[in-house]
Design a protein around this motif. Structure first.
Motif, PDB file in Angstrom:
ATOM      1  N   LEU A 195      18.436  65.473  42.213  1.00 44.77           N
ATOM      2  CA  LEU A 195      19.013  65.138  40.916  1.00 44.77           C
ATOM      3  C   LEU A 195      18.358  63.892  40.327  1.00 44.77           C
ATOM      4  O   LEU A 195      17.987  62.959  41.064  1.00 44.77           O
ATOM      5  CB  LEU A 195      20.522  64.900  41.059  1.00 44.77           C
ATOM      6  CG  LEU A 195      21.349  66.125  41.476  1.00 44.77           C
ATOM      7  CD1 LEU A 195      22.796  65.721  41.765  1.00 44.77           C
ATOM      8  CD2 LEU A 195      21.312  67.205  40.390  1.00 44.77           C
ATOM      9  N   VAL A 196      18.259  63.880  39.000  1.00 47.57           N
ATOM     10  CA  VAL A 196      17.740  62.690  38.306  1.00 47.57           C
ATOM     11  C   VAL A 196      18.817  61.603  38.345  1.00 47.57           C
ATOM     12  O   VAL A 196      19.970  61.830  37.958  1.00 47.57           O
ATOM     13  CB  VAL A 196      17.378  63.023  36.842  1.00 47.57           C
ATOM     14  CG1 VAL A 196      17.044  61.749  36.050  1.00 47.57           C
ATOM     15  CG2 VAL A 196      16.206  63.997  36.790  1.00 47.57           C
ATOM     16  N   ASP A 197      18.426  60.421  38.831  1.00 46.71           N
ATOM     17  CA  ASP A 197      19.356  59.289  38.881  1.00 46.71           C
ATOM     18  C   ASP A 197      19.257  58.442  37.601  1.00 46.71           C
ATOM     19  O   ASP A 197      20.251  57.981  37.069  1.00 46.71           O
ATOM     20  CB  ASP A 197      19.019  58.415  40.098  1.00 46.71           C
ATOM     21  CG  ASP A 197      19.919  57.203  40.189  1.00 46.71           C
ATOM     22  OD1 ASP A 197      21.130  57.394  40.445  1.00 46.71           O
ATOM     23  OD2 ASP A 197      19.439  56.077  39.969  1.00 46.71           O
ATOM     24  N   ARG A 198      18.023  58.234  37.127  1.00 50.54           N
ATOM     25  CA  ARG A 198      17.814  57.390  35.955  1.00 50.54           C
ATOM     26  C   ARG A 198      16.421  57.648  35.383  1.00 50.54           C
ATOM     27  O   ARG A 198      15.579  58.267  36.053  1.00 50.54           O
ATOM     28  CB  ARG A 198      17.945  55.910  36.321  1.00 50.54           C
ATOM     29  CG  ARG A 198      16.964  55.448  37.385  1.00 50.54           C
ATOM     30  CD  ARG A 198      17.383  54.119  37.995  1.00 50.54           C
ATOM     31  NE  ARG A 198      16.398  53.609  38.931  1.00 50.54           N
ATOM     32  CZ  ARG A 198      16.306  53.970  40.222  1.00 50.54           C
ATOM     33  NH1 ARG A 198      17.146  54.875  40.723  1.00 50.54           N
ATOM     34  NH2 ARG A 198      15.390  53.456  41.002  1.00 50.54           N
ATOM     35  N   ILE A 199      16.212  57.166  34.183  1.00 49.67           N
ATOM     36  CA  ILE A 199      14.871  57.224  33.584  1.00 49.67           C
ATOM     37  C   ILE A 199      14.406  55.802  33.339  1.00 49.67           C
ATOM     38  O   ILE A 199      15.191  54.949  32.908  1.00 49.67           O
ATOM     39  CB  ILE A 199      14.867  58.038  32.264  1.00 49.67           C
ATOM     40  CG1 ILE A 199      15.050  59.527  32.559  1.00 49.67           C
ATOM     41  CG2 ILE A 199      13.571  57.812  31.493  1.00 49.67           C
ATOM     42  CD1 ILE A 199      15.010  60.428  31.334  1.00 49.67           C
TER      43      ILE A 199
END
Lengths: 146, 78
Positions: A49-53
Motif C-alpha cells: 500500500l502507498v503510505d505517502r507521496i
C-alpha cells in the motif's frame, strides 16, 4: 497581476481550505464557487500500500507555469478570483495535495474553469512524485491523460 | 558552450546528482534529447523532456544565450 506563490511545504489542511472559503464571504459579487481537492490515494502497488507521496518540483519553472495557467483561465472564463495551492514534500495517504478554488458570478464559468485548471496543472507543471510504500520502497508516479 | 544542467525526480536519482555543468556541441544544440541520451544511455529507456530556460524545448537556437537547461521526467502533480 503579480505572481502568487502556489507551491507550499506539506499537506494542505482542511482548516486552511475552510479559512480560504471564509475569506470570500466579503466578496459579495461572487455567486458561485467551485473547488477541486486532490487527495493522496492509498493505492496498492505490487501488493504493497502507498503510505505517502513525496513531491518535488522544478520550482521556478513550476511557478511560471502556474502563473501562465492562471492568466489563461482569467482570459477564458469570466472569473472573479482564483487560488491554486500545491504541496511539496511529504503528503500522507488521505491528505490533500492540491487545492484549486475558482469563484465567479455564475456557476458555468467556475465548472469550466476548474476542469481547465486541473487538467492544465497535471499536464504542464513540472512536479514529480515519489510514492512511498508501507515497507519504505518506492515508485515514481506518472500522470496519465484520458 | 558550457551550460548549467539541472536534474529532477527519477533522473536526479539515477545520476545521483541534481546539477552539473555540461559542454554542449553544435550537434547537441540541435537535438538536446539525443545529446543527453548519448551521455546518459539510461535516458533512452525512459520518458523525459528538456527545458531550456524554463520552457520545454529540444534545441538551442544559434543566437540564444542559455542560462539553464533542465532534464524533466514525467510530471505527476495533482
Amino acid at each position: 497581476m503579480g505572481k502568487k506563490q502556489v507551491l507550499r511545504q506539506g499537506p494542505i489542511s482542511p482548516e486552511f481550505i475552510a479559512g480560504s472559503i471564509a475569506k470570500h464571504q466579503v466578496k459579495t459579487q461572487i455567486g458561485a464557487h467551485d473547488i477541486f481537492l486532490g487527495q493522496v490515494r492509498r493505492d496498492e502497488i505490487d501488493g504493497k500500500l502507498v503510505d505517502r507521496i513525496e513531491y518535488s518540483a522544478y520550482n521556478e519553472m513550476a511557478e511560471d507555469i502556474f502563473h501562465e495557467i492562471r492568466e489563461e483561465a482569467f482570459e477564458k472564463f469570466d472569473l472573479v478570483c482564483m487560488h491554486i495551492y500545491h504541496s511539496l514534500g511529504e503528503v500522507k495517504a488521505g491528505e490533500i495535495c492540491l487545492f484549486v478554488f475558482a469563484s465567479a458570478k455564475h456557476r458555468k464559468a467556475v465548472f469550466e474553469a476548474i476542469e481547465y485548471l486541473v487538467e492544465s496543472i497535471k499536464l504542464r507543471v513540472p512536479i514529480f512524485a515519489k510514492e512511498i510504500l508501507e515497507d519504505n520502497s518506492f515508485v515514481w508516479k506518472e500522470n496519465h491523460y484520458d | 558552450m558550457k551550460v548549467e544542467v539541472k536534474y529532477y525526480g527519477y533522473i536526479a536519482e539515477q545520476l545521483n546528482k541534481s546539477e552539473s555543468s555540461v559542454e554542449i556541441d553544435e550537434i547537441g544544440r540541435n537535438d538536446l534529447k539525443a545529446f543527453f541520451e548519448g551521455i546518459h544511455p539510461f535516458l533512452k529507456k525512459t520518458t523525459f523532456c528538456v527545458a531550456v530556460d524554463k520552457k520545454v524545448c529540444n534545441q538551442i537556437g544559434p543566437e540564444l544565450e542559455v542560462g539553464q537547461i533542465a532534464l524533466l521526467p514525467p510530471f505527476a502533480g495533482g
